[in-house]
Design a protein around this motif. Structure first.
Motif, PDB file in Angstrom:
ATOM      1  N   ALA A 182       0.820  -1.209   0.000  1.00 54.34           N
ATOM      2  CA  ALA A 182       0.000   0.000   0.000  1.00 54.34           C
ATOM      3  C   ALA A 182       0.855   1.260   0.000  1.00 54.34           C
ATOM      4  O   ALA A 182       0.477   2.281  -0.602  1.00 54.34           O
ATOM      5  N   LYS A 186       3.562   2.313  -7.168  1.00 56.75           N
ATOM      6  CA  LYS A 186       3.321   3.531  -7.925  1.00 56.75           C
ATOM      7  C   LYS A 186       1.946   3.398  -8.564  1.00 56.75           C
ATOM      8  O   LYS A 186       1.737   2.534  -9.421  1.00 56.75           O
ATOM      9  N   PRO A 187       0.969   4.203  -8.168  1.00 62.94           N
ATOM     10  CA  PRO A 187      -0.403   3.999  -8.643  1.00 62.94           C
ATOM     11  C   PRO A 187      -0.553   4.311 -10.123  1.00 62.94           C
ATOM     12  O   PRO A 187       0.236   5.059 -10.710  1.00 62.94           O
ATOM     13  N   ARG A 190      -4.817   8.386 -13.036  1.00 65.02           N
ATOM     14  CA  ARG A 190      -6.274   8.409 -12.822  1.00 65.02           C
ATOM     15  C   ARG A 190      -7.033   8.188 -14.123  1.00 65.02           C
ATOM     16  O   ARG A 190      -8.015   7.431 -14.162  1.00 65.02           O
ATOM     17  N   HIS A 281      -4.965  -1.278  -5.563  1.00 66.84           N
ATOM     18  CA  HIS A 281      -4.380  -0.260  -4.694  1.00 66.84           C
ATOM     19  C   HIS A 281      -4.503   1.141  -5.294  1.00 66.84           C
ATOM     20  O   HIS A 281      -4.646   2.121  -4.557  1.00 66.84           O
ATOM     21  N   SER A 282      -4.479   1.234  -6.604  1.00 70.76           N
ATOM     22  CA  SER A 282      -4.692   2.535  -7.243  1.00 70.76           C
ATOM     23  C   SER A 282      -6.112   3.020  -6.990  1.00 70.76           C
ATOM     24  O   SER A 282      -6.329   4.212  -6.711  1.00 70.76           O
ATOM     25  N   LEU A 284      -8.000   2.299  -4.431  1.00 75.67           N
ATOM     26  CA  LEU A 284      -8.165   2.689  -3.028  1.00 75.67           C
ATOM     27  C   LEU A 284      -7.835   4.166  -2.815  1.00 75.67           C
ATOM     28  O   LEU A 284      -8.388   4.801  -1.913  1.00 75.67           O
ATOM     29  N   ARG A 285      -6.962   4.715  -3.630  1.00 79.94           N
ATOM     30  CA  ARG A 285      -6.575   6.124  -3.472  1.00 79.94           C
ATOM     31  C   ARG A 285      -7.685   7.076  -3.860  1.00 79.94           C
ATOM     32  O   ARG A 285      -7.612   8.274  -3.564  1.00 79.94           O
ATOM     33  N   HIS A 286      -8.718   6.555  -4.527  1.00 80.24           N
ATOM     34  CA  HIS A 286      -9.851   7.390  -4.932  1.00 80.24           C
ATOM     35  C   HIS A 286     -11.142   6.994  -4.209  1.00 80.24           C
ATOM     36  O   HIS A 286     -12.160   7.671  -4.358  1.00 80.24           O
ATOM     37  N   SER A 303      -4.251   1.497   5.888  1.00 82.72           N
ATOM     38  CA  SER A 303      -3.094   2.274   5.448  1.00 82.72           C
ATOM     39  C   SER A 303      -3.393   3.127   4.219  1.00 82.72           C
ATOM     40  O   SER A 303      -2.580   3.965   3.841  1.00 82.72           O
ATOM     41  N   ALA A 304      -4.541   2.904   3.589  1.00 88.65           N
ATOM     42  CA  ALA A 304      -4.965   3.751   2.478  1.00 88.65           C
ATOM     43  C   ALA A 304      -5.709   4.984   2.977  1.00 88.65           C
ATOM     44  O   ALA A 304      -6.043   5.870   2.181  1.00 88.65           O
ATOM     45  N   ARG A 353      -4.543   6.911   9.357  1.00 87.94           N
ATOM     46  CA  ARG A 353      -3.845   5.724   8.843  1.00 87.94           C
ATOM     47  C   ARG A 353      -3.239   4.871   9.952  1.00 87.94           C
ATOM     48  O   ARG A 353      -2.141   4.312   9.804  1.00 87.94           O
TER      49      ARG A 353
END
Length: 387
Positions: A182, A186-187, A190, A281-282, A284-286, A303-304, A353
């Motif tokens: 996490a 590198k995501p 977008r 995981h990418s 999760l960042r959104h 952790s996200a 987090r």
């Protein structure tokens, strides 16, 4: 002397966790990495995710088929027998010096049994944990007793493995590899992620994964999934990215419900057989919330920096972060938990987090521990460690 280290992977979930470890082992001059893929990786109905392994640049040395013909427990036992025989052949051909495996699924018990009988040292990742709502709980502990080196995700889990009679110097608290992922991937861009999902990543977004709770007799997997979908209907503005369940008993009854739900809600719902580790995981960042009963919601998602709604008893017993909301499996319970997860208070708490599964240097500790085992081979017979 070069050591043959064999990683066995059977699902999208364990490969997503193991891929960085595999890459690091492959880069070690003294290691010849071997990969064995089985179970869901080789099933078109679950996305044929063995292709994710090869697309990432790895060679799959052996493919062990284990067709699951049926949706009940007996069919899984027959599949385990097929896996057991297939693994014996794979290990005969590969002649690994040690075998690395993760987790607690039924087919992993077959993998570990084959390795143990063939006197191959086993490195077991994620032992000592508790998940009372699934038969995996007993399987995890059984694999612990078959294994030589134990890489646990928390100190409490390390102590539990020692309590089971494993020598303390063979049990290492590494932290959870999923948490390392996490923080270190590198995501995706977008726009690229939106193109893949065919969904704009604006507004509130839920990532949803629901597996059969194999120890829960209160309601069938289909009934519990229907309750989850009913709860999601209470949030008509919530965009949902849903992934397939694993292939535990009862999964076949869940998938048609998910397909129908996605078809009825094409404006806001997308359904995928597998996202893969990078896309997951990418995303999760959104995302605003993760909903379901996957271990990822307990271990990695905190952790996200987003809340988790953990449904039912499948993960009961696991250590969890303050951002994890445990709820019952009724539609009203789930809807109430989603409302709490989307509240400003819970979003702020999740943003801290806080994660009991985080440990600095997780991947480095794992590599050091595995290489130390490899250097000490052949392994000596285990002794039961009395407290």
């Amino acid at each position: 002397m070069e050591k043959r280290i064999c990683i066995v992977t059977t699902t999208r979930a364990d490969w997503g966790l193991l891929m960085p470890l595999a890459r690091r082992l492959a880069a070690e001059p003294a290691v010849r990495l071997q990969l064995v893929a089985s179970n869901m990786h080789l099933m078109p109905e679950f996305g044929m995710t063995v292709n994710e392994i090869t697309d990432a640049g790895f060679t799959v040395d052996e493919r062990v088929e284990m067709a699951v013909a049926g949706d009940d427990e007996a069919s899984r036992v027959r599949a385990m027998a097929m896996c057991l025989g297939g693994m014996a052949g794979a290990f005969e051909r590969l002649r690994p010096d040690c075998v690395v495996l993760l987790g607690d699924r039924y087919e992993m018990l077959a993998v570990a049994s084959a390795a143990a009988v063939m006197r191959l040292p086993i490195v077991h990742i994620a032992g000592g944990e508790v998940s009372e709502g699934a038969v995996d709980d007993s399987i995890r502990h059984a694999i612990t007793k078959l294994s030589t080196l134990h890489l646990t995700a928390t100190e409490a889990y390390r102590r539990r493995v020692i309590q089971m009679g494993e020598a303390p110097d063979t049990v290492v608290n590494t932290g959870a590899i999923g948490v390392w992922n996490a923080f270190n991937i590198k995501p995706l861009d977008r726009n690229a992620l939106e193109d893949f999902l065919d969904l704009r990543l604006d507004g509130d977004i839920a990532v949803v994964t629901y597996h059969p709770a194999t120890n829960d007799s209160s309601a069938s997997p289909a009934e519990q999934t229907s309750a989850l979908l009913e709860a999601l209907d209470s949030f008509p503005a919530l965009k949902c990215v849903i992934t397939y369940p694993n292939n535990d008993a009862g999964a076949a009854s869940i998938i048609p419900l998910l397909k129908s739900y996605a078809e009825r809600n094409r404006d806001r719902v997308r359904l995928f057989q597998s996202l893969g580790m990078l896309r997951y995981h990418s995303l999760l960042r959104h995302a605003s919330v993760v909903i379901g009963n996957s271990s990822s919601g307990i271990v990695e998602v905190p952790s996200a920096g987003i809340p988790t709604v953990d449904i039912g008893i499948r993960q009961r017993g696991r250590i969890s972060a303050p951002s994890v909301i445990h709820c019952g499996s009724s539609a009203s319970d789930i809807a109430e938990a989603i409302t709490e997860a989307l509240s400003p208070k819970m979003r702020a708490l999740a943003g801290l987090r806080q994660n009991p599964y985080y440990k600095a240097g997780t991947l480095d500790i794992m590599i050091y521990s595995i290489m130390a085992l490899a250097d000490s081979l052949p392994a000596q017979p285990k002794h039961f460690h009395d407290l």
